[in-house]
Scaffold this motif. Structure first.
Motif, PDB file in Angstrom:
ATOM      1  N   TRP A 141       0.838  -1.211   0.000  1.00 49.25           N
ATOM      2  CA  TRP A 141       0.000   0.000   0.000  1.00 49.25           C
ATOM      3  C   TRP A 141       0.868   1.254   0.000  1.00 49.25           C
ATOM      4  O   TRP A 141       0.632   2.189  -0.777  1.00 49.25           O
ATOM      5  CB  TRP A 141      -0.914  -0.047   1.225  1.00 49.25           C
ATOM      6  CG  TRP A 141      -1.749   1.181   1.447  1.00 49.25           C
ATOM      7  CD1 TRP A 141      -2.094   2.138   0.524  1.00 49.25           C
ATOM      8  CD2 TRP A 141      -2.371   1.583   2.677  1.00 49.25           C
ATOM      9  NE1 TRP A 141      -2.873   3.109   1.102  1.00 49.25           N
ATOM     10  CE2 TRP A 141      -3.065   2.788   2.412  1.00 49.25           C
ATOM     11  CE3 TRP A 141      -2.411   1.036   3.943  1.00 49.25           C
ATOM     12  CZ2 TRP A 141      -3.782   3.452   3.409  1.00 49.25           C
ATOM     13  CZ3 TRP A 141      -3.124   1.686   4.926  1.00 49.25           C
ATOM     14  CH2 TRP A 141      -3.807   2.881   4.659  1.00 49.25           C
ATOM     15  N   ALA A 142       1.878   1.264   0.854  1.00 53.26           N
ATOM     16  CA  ALA A 142       2.761   2.436   0.915  1.00 53.26           C
ATOM     17  C   ALA A 142       3.499   2.634  -0.409  1.00 53.26           C
ATOM     18  O   ALA A 142       3.656   3.769  -0.887  1.00 53.26           O
ATOM     19  CB  ALA A 142       3.757   2.277   2.065  1.00 53.26           C
ATOM     20  N   LEU A 143       3.941   1.540  -1.009  1.00 57.93           N
ATOM     21  CA  LEU A 143       4.645   1.634  -2.295  1.00 57.93           C
ATOM     22  C   LEU A 143       3.725   2.158  -3.393  1.00 57.93           C
ATOM     23  O   LEU A 143       4.168   2.846  -4.319  1.00 57.93           O
ATOM     24  CB  LEU A 143       5.202   0.267  -2.685  1.00 57.93           C
ATOM     25  CG  LEU A 143       6.409  -0.219  -1.882  1.00 57.93           C
ATOM     26  CD1 LEU A 143       6.697  -1.686  -2.187  1.00 57.93           C
ATOM     27  CD2 LEU A 143       7.644   0.638  -2.201  1.00 57.93           C
ATOM     28  N   ARG A 144       2.443   1.845  -3.288  1.00 62.58           N
ATOM     29  CA  ARG A 144       1.476   2.325  -4.281  1.00 62.58           C
ATOM     30  C   ARG A 144       1.452   3.846  -4.329  1.00 62.58           C
ATOM     31  O   ARG A 144       1.283   4.439  -5.398  1.00 62.58           O
ATOM     32  CB  ARG A 144       0.083   1.778  -3.938  1.00 62.58           C
ATOM     33  CG  ARG A 144      -0.973   2.044  -5.006  1.00 62.58           C
ATOM     34  CD  ARG A 144      -2.324   1.498  -4.565  1.00 62.58           C
ATOM     35  NE  ARG A 144      -2.947   2.323  -3.541  1.00 62.58           N
ATOM     36  CZ  ARG A 144      -4.099   2.041  -2.945  1.00 62.58           C
ATOM     37  NH1 ARG A 144      -4.739   0.912  -3.229  1.00 62.58           N
ATOM     38  NH2 ARG A 144      -4.613   2.848  -2.034  1.00 62.58           N
ATOM     39  N   ALA A 145       1.632   4.474  -3.172  1.00 63.97           N
ATOM     40  CA  ALA A 145       1.619   5.943  -3.123  1.00 63.97           C
ATOM     41  C   ALA A 145       2.795   6.539  -3.884  1.00 63.97           C
ATOM     42  O   ALA A 145       2.749   7.705  -4.298  1.00 63.97           O
ATOM     43  CB  ALA A 145       1.649   6.412  -1.667  1.00 63.97           C
ATOM     44  N   LEU A 146       3.860   5.757  -4.067  1.00 63.34           N
ATOM     45  CA  LEU A 146       5.065   6.254  -4.734  1.00 63.34           C
ATOM     46  C   LEU A 146       5.106   5.876  -6.209  1.00 63.34           C
ATOM     47  O   LEU A 146       6.070   6.218  -6.902  1.00 63.34           O
ATOM     48  CB  LEU A 146       6.309   5.691  -4.033  1.00 63.34           C
ATOM     49  CG  LEU A 146       6.385   5.923  -2.514  1.00 63.34           C
ATOM     50  CD1 LEU A 146       7.625   5.246  -1.955  1.00 63.34           C
ATOM     51  CD2 LEU A 146       6.379   7.410  -2.190  1.00 63.34           C
ATOM     52  N   ASP A 153      14.203   1.339  -6.856  1.00 67.81           N
ATOM     53  CA  ASP A 153      13.642   0.426  -5.863  1.00 67.81           C
ATOM     54  C   ASP A 153      14.193   0.696  -4.459  1.00 67.81           C
ATOM     55  O   ASP A 153      13.445   0.661  -3.474  1.00 67.81           O
ATOM     56  CB  ASP A 153      13.930  -1.022  -6.259  1.00 67.81           C
ATOM     57  CG  ASP A 153      13.165  -1.445  -7.508  1.00 67.81           C
ATOM     58  OD1 ASP A 153      12.210  -0.736  -7.882  1.00 67.81           O
ATOM     59  OD2 ASP A 153      13.518  -2.486  -8.097  1.00 67.81           O
ATOM     60  N   PHE A 154      15.498   0.965  -4.360  1.00 63.66           N
ATOM     61  CA  PHE A 154      16.090   1.274  -3.061  1.00 63.66           C
ATOM     62  C   PHE A 154      15.471   2.537  -2.474  1.00 63.66           C
ATOM     63  O   PHE A 154      15.130   2.586  -1.281  1.00 63.66           O
ATOM     64  CB  PHE A 154      17.603   1.452  -3.190  1.00 63.66           C
ATOM     65  CG  PHE A 154      18.261   1.969  -1.943  1.00 63.66           C
ATOM     66  CD1 PHE A 154      18.560   1.118  -0.886  1.00 63.66           C
ATOM     67  CD2 PHE A 154      18.557   3.324  -1.811  1.00 63.66           C
ATOM     68  CE1 PHE A 154      19.156   1.603   0.277  1.00 63.66           C
ATOM     69  CE2 PHE A 154      19.147   3.809  -0.648  1.00 63.66           C
ATOM     70  CZ  PHE A 154      19.449   2.947   0.396  1.00 63.66           C
ATOM     71  N   GLU A 155      15.314   3.562  -3.289  1.00 58.78           N
ATOM     72  CA  GLU A 155      14.754   4.828  -2.815  1.00 58.78           C
ATOM     73  C   GLU A 155      13.300   4.657  -2.380  1.00 58.78           C
ATOM     74  O   GLU A 155      12.865   5.262  -1.385  1.00 58.78           O
ATOM     75  CB  GLU A 155      14.868   5.886  -3.912  1.00 58.78           C
ATOM     76  CG  GLU A 155      16.306   6.320  -4.194  1.00 58.78           C
ATOM     77  CD  GLU A 155      16.441   7.121  -5.479  1.00 58.78           C
ATOM     78  OE1 GLU A 155      17.344   7.969  -5.549  1.00 58.78           O
ATOM     79  OE2 GLU A 155      15.635   6.886  -6.414  1.00 58.78           O
ATOM     80  N   LYS A 156      12.565   3.821  -3.087  1.00 57.52           N
ATOM     81  CA  LYS A 156      11.164   3.581  -2.707  1.00 57.52           C
ATOM     82  C   LYS A 156      11.085   2.897  -1.346  1.00 57.52           C
ATOM     83  O   LYS A 156      10.315   3.318  -0.466  1.00 57.52           O
ATOM     84  CB  LYS A 156      10.470   2.730  -3.766  1.00 57.52           C
ATOM     85  CG  LYS A 156      10.150   3.473  -5.056  1.00 57.52           C
ATOM     86  CD  LYS A 156       9.464   2.554  -6.057  1.00 57.52           C
ATOM     87  CE  LYS A 156       9.136   3.292  -7.342  1.00 57.52           C
ATOM     88  NZ  LYS A 156       8.481   2.405  -8.344  1.00 57.52           N
ATOM     89  N   MET A 157      11.872   1.845  -1.158  1.00 61.59           N
ATOM     90  CA  MET A 157      11.831   1.133   0.122  1.00 61.59           C
ATOM     91  C   MET A 157      12.338   2.010   1.258  1.00 61.59           C
ATOM     92  O   MET A 157      11.808   1.964   2.380  1.00 61.59           O
ATOM     93  CB  MET A 157      12.651  -0.149   0.038  1.00 61.59           C
ATOM     94  CG  MET A 157      11.974  -1.284  -0.714  1.00 61.59           C
ATOM     95  SD  MET A 157      10.298  -1.672  -0.105  1.00 61.59           S
ATOM     96  CE  MET A 157      10.593  -1.952   1.631  1.00 61.59           C
ATOM     97  N   SER A 158      13.336   2.826   1.002  1.00 61.59           N
ATOM     98  CA  SER A 158      13.853   3.722   2.034  1.00 61.59           C
ATOM     99  C   SER A 158      12.816   4.778   2.405  1.00 61.59           C
ATOM    100  O   SER A 158      12.701   5.171   3.573  1.00 61.59           O
ATOM    101  CB  SER A 158      15.144   4.391   1.554  1.00 61.59           C
ATOM    102  OG  SER A 158      16.167   3.438   1.382  1.00 61.59           O
TER     103      SER A 158
END
Length: 255
Positions: A141-146, A153-158
């Motif tokens: 869900w949080a990744l969907r916002a990005l 991928d690293f920046e998204k997870m961070s």
């Protein structure tokens, strides 16, 4: 395949994915992993984790402790299952016309509420990356916002870790405030408002040169809060985090 996969995971995690076969013995119809978890959560919500034990859950369900172990092998496994259950949040449908900042706000507020709904949730230590289905659903869900932002991928997870850490911190603070009020404390004792006069005498300019002006103005104890255009302290902090992410995105676009 499922058996091999289940054996590679901690028992509680495997149970959360339904990778463990139900016991062949025991009260099959009256007992289930879900009922055990629900009973455990009810106890922890009311009395905290310190009151939780396998025997206490068995007593609440009207069964022997040994019968519980056929379904959930240990208390540690039970805690994992409780954590997974408490992480089942209502995820709103994705809306293309909603900007990423608002999507993050919704995610953070829902995460904070989980700590308030289940006060014991923040007492379970973080021991590694999320592995259980509801935990992973939250990450998704949080990744969907990005989605669509110029992040690797690293920046998204961070980024998800950053905003999730803030939500956890705020959630635990607000949970503690709830606990203090329920225990009979006044809101003023939590904010320090009840001790304003004492603090003004104790916090002297020579010993606390930077804190003294804030105590004198009343901001420190919220006696005279100054205008905050985005809401409370926690909203202000979230907006500054979002500002930082937005500045990072802008810098990447201009490179």
């Amino acid at each position: 395949m499922d058996d091999e996969l289940g054996e590679s995971l901690p028992r509680g995690v495997a149970l959360s994915w339904g990778l463990v076969k139900p016991p062949q013995r025991g009260p099959k119809r009256e007992m289930s992993v879900e009922k055990i978890v629900d009973a455990a959560i009810a106890i922890a919500d009311k009395e905290g984790l310190s009151a939780l034990s396998m025997s206490r859950v068995a007593e609440a369900l009207g069964f022997t402790t040994m019968s519980l172990y056929r379904y959930v092998p240990s208390k540690d496994d039970l805690l994992l299952l409780m954590q997974n259950a408490a992480s089942k949040l209502e995820i709103p449908p994705d809306e293309d016309d909603t900007d990423w900042r608002q999507k993050i706000r919704v995610y953070v507020r829902a995460s904070i509420q989980a700590f308030r709904d289940h006060p014991w949730f923040g007492d379970i230590p973080v021991t590694g990356v999320p592995l259980m289905p509801n935990n992973l659903q939250i990450v998704d869900w949080a990744l969907r916002a990005l989605d669509g932002l110029p992040l690797n991928d690293f920046e998204k997870m961070s980024t998800v870790l950053l905003v999730s850490s803030y939500a956890r911190s705020v959630g635990i603070i607000q949970r503690d405030f709830d606990r203090a009020i329920q225990a009979g404390a006044s809101p003023g004792s939590f904010t320090g408002l009840d001790y304003t006069n004492a603090l003004r005498q104790l916090v002297t300019p020579d010993r606390f040169p930077n804190l003294h002006p804030l105590v004198a103005s009343g901001v420190y104890t919220e006696e005279s809060p100054q205008e905050n255009p985005v809401g409370d302290d926690f909203d202000w902090g979230l907006e500054r985090i979002l500002d930082g992410i937005e500045a990072y995105l802008t810098a990447k676009k201009t490179k």
